[in-house]
Scaffold this active site. Structure first.
Site, PDB file in Angstrom:
ATOM      1  N   SER A  24      34.246  -2.530 -58.575  1.00 23.99           N
ATOM      2  CA  SER A  24      33.868  -3.950 -58.585  1.00 23.99           C
ATOM      3  C   SER A  24      34.944  -4.853 -59.184  1.00 23.99           C
ATOM      4  O   SER A  24      35.259  -5.905 -58.623  1.00 23.99           O
ATOM      5  CB  SER A  24      32.552  -4.129 -59.353  1.00 23.99           C
ATOM      6  N   THR A  68      25.754  -0.904 -62.971  1.00 27.64           N
ATOM      7  CA  THR A  68      25.977   0.443 -62.438  1.00 27.64           C
ATOM      8  C   THR A  68      25.410   1.498 -63.389  1.00 27.64           C
ATOM      9  O   THR A  68      24.763   1.174 -64.395  1.00 27.64           O
ATOM     10  CB  THR A  68      27.481   0.660 -62.142  1.00 27.64           C
ATOM     11  N   LYS A  72      20.783   0.920 -64.090  1.00 28.56           N
ATOM     12  CA  LYS A  72      20.138   0.205 -62.976  1.00 28.56           C
ATOM     13  C   LYS A  72      18.628   0.073 -63.155  1.00 28.56           C
ATOM     14  O   LYS A  72      18.021  -0.868 -62.652  1.00 28.56           O
ATOM     15  CB  LYS A  72      20.449   0.898 -61.649  1.00 28.56           C
ATOM     16  N   ASN A  93      21.011  -3.707 -59.199  1.00 28.97           N
ATOM     17  CA  ASN A  93      22.466  -3.566 -59.333  1.00 28.97           C
ATOM     18  C   ASN A  93      23.183  -4.913 -59.290  1.00 28.97           C
ATOM     19  O   ASN A  93      24.402  -4.968 -59.374  1.00 28.97           O
ATOM     20  CB  ASN A  93      23.025  -2.640 -58.242  1.00 28.97           C
ATOM     21  N   ASP A 109      22.333  -2.313 -53.238  1.00 24.89           N
ATOM     22  CA  ASP A 109      22.740  -0.937 -52.910  1.00 24.89           C
ATOM     23  C   ASP A 109      22.093  -0.472 -51.610  1.00 24.89           C
ATOM     24  O   ASP A 109      22.736   0.164 -50.780  1.00 24.89           O
ATOM     25  CB  ASP A 109      22.326   0.030 -54.032  1.00 24.89           C
ATOM     26  N   GLY A 134      18.068   9.264 -60.028  1.00 27.28           N
ATOM     27  CA  GLY A 134      18.375   8.072 -60.823  1.00 27.28           C
ATOM     28  C   GLY A 134      18.205   6.782 -60.032  1.00 27.28           C
ATOM     29  O   GLY A 134      17.698   6.768 -58.909  1.00 27.28           O
ATOM     30  N   GLY A 135      18.677   5.673 -60.632  1.00 25.11           N
ATOM     31  CA  GLY A 135      18.533   4.352 -60.029  1.00 25.11           C
ATOM     32  C   GLY A 135      19.152   4.227 -58.654  1.00 25.11           C
ATOM     33  O   GLY A 135      18.587   3.589 -57.762  1.00 25.11           O
ATOM     34  N   ALA A 136      20.310   4.860 -58.454  1.00 25.10           N
ATOM     35  CA  ALA A 136      20.977   4.779 -57.145  1.00 25.10           C
ATOM     36  C   ALA A 136      20.131   5.445 -56.073  1.00 25.10           C
ATOM     37  O   ALA A 136      20.023   4.948 -54.942  1.00 25.10           O
ATOM     38  CB  ALA A 136      22.352   5.427 -57.210  1.00 25.10           C
ATOM     39  N   GLY A 235      31.317   6.838 -50.279  1.00 25.01           N
ATOM     40  CA  GLY A 235      30.612   5.620 -50.661  1.00 25.01           C
ATOM     41  C   GLY A 235      31.417   4.333 -50.611  1.00 25.01           C
ATOM     42  O   GLY A 235      30.924   3.284 -51.030  1.00 25.01           O
TER      43      GLY A 235
END
Length: 252
Positions: A24, A68, A72, A93, A109, A134-136, A235
């Site tokens: 980022s 990140t 998240k 995110n 995301d 997880g959050g992702a 990714g």
């Protein structure tokens, strides 16, 4: 109250842990320079999420933040409101700071993942394994629902969302899930010789392996898939798409 700053002093940033090599900061710094925009972008590397309010106190010109690993989900209680999609996903995110001072959480995301995987999907890609809880992974699950692809979670430890532990996986299970998505940090630089512990011999040329990791460009997970004839994707495109969406949210 977090006041609306003058445009020329506006700051964006990333909240995370061990984020020195983040995509980022480089992406947005280059964007601001190339487009002659009067903004800056800063990494806020914090050990625990309870340091978040202090960042806001010390940086009253922030107008937008990315979030990140591993925050998240943990960031949610610190926000004033959630966008409907972020609320459904249960992970954030992107944070927008409204002129009123209110903070609103979004999830870009899922958009980035959906847009980046679509060109690779074939008619046989009906079931997916999501490695990690997880959050992702929540954003990935939401995108798969939108794409009408069934999925199961895989976790190291017992988890209410996870159908399988890694120790449960067999070649037959791998064979029946022809999309495998790594949502864990396993294999990220500098630990490039690591990969998720799955029975790779169950992978065929019908498989699609997708890794949320972008550094290195080709993880050991993707290399193993490629050796067995699978289609692979990292990714990096997802990150570009989610960043574009975040920019739209901040500036609309």
């Amino acid at each position: 109250m977090h006041k609306e700053p003058e445009k020329s002093k506006s700051k964006f940033g990333l909240i995370g842990k061990n984020i020195a090599y983040s995509f980022s900061k480089a992406h947005f710094t280059a964007k601001f320079e190339n487009e002659h925009l009067p903004y800056s972008y800063e990494n806020f590397d914090i050990d625990t999420i309870d340091q978040f309010p202090e960042i806001l106190k010390q940086n009253d010109t922030i107008v937008g933040l990315n979030v990140t690993i591993p925050y998240k989900e943990q960031i949610i209680p610190y926000l004033d409101e959630l966008n409907k999609t972020a609320s459904k996903i249960g992970a954030v995110n992107t944070i927008k700071f409204h002129p009123s001072g209110k903070t609103e959480g979004f999830n870009t995301d899922y958009y980035g993942f959906k847009k980046s995987i679509e060109p690779y999907l074939k008619s046989n890609h009906k079931k997916a394994l999501i490695l990690g809880t997880g959050g992702a992974s929540k954003a990935i699950a939401y995108a798969l629902k939108k794409l009408k692809i069934r999925f199961d979670y895989v976790s190291r430890n017992a988890h209410p969302d996870a159908k399988y532990l890694y120790t449960d996986l067999t070649e037959d299970i791998i064979n029946k899930h022809q999309i495998i998505i790594n949502c864990t940090p396993i294999g990220t630089h500098p630990k490039v010789n690591e990969c998720p512990d799955i029975p790779y011999d169950g992978i065929t040329k019908e498989h699609l392996l997708y890794d949320l990791i972008y550094n290195p460009i080709q993880t050991k997970f993707l290399m193993c898939g490629e050796l067995l004839g699978a289609t692979t994707c990292n990714g990096s495109k997802m990150l570009e798409y989610q960043a574009e969406k975040a920019w739209d949210i901040w500036t609309k």
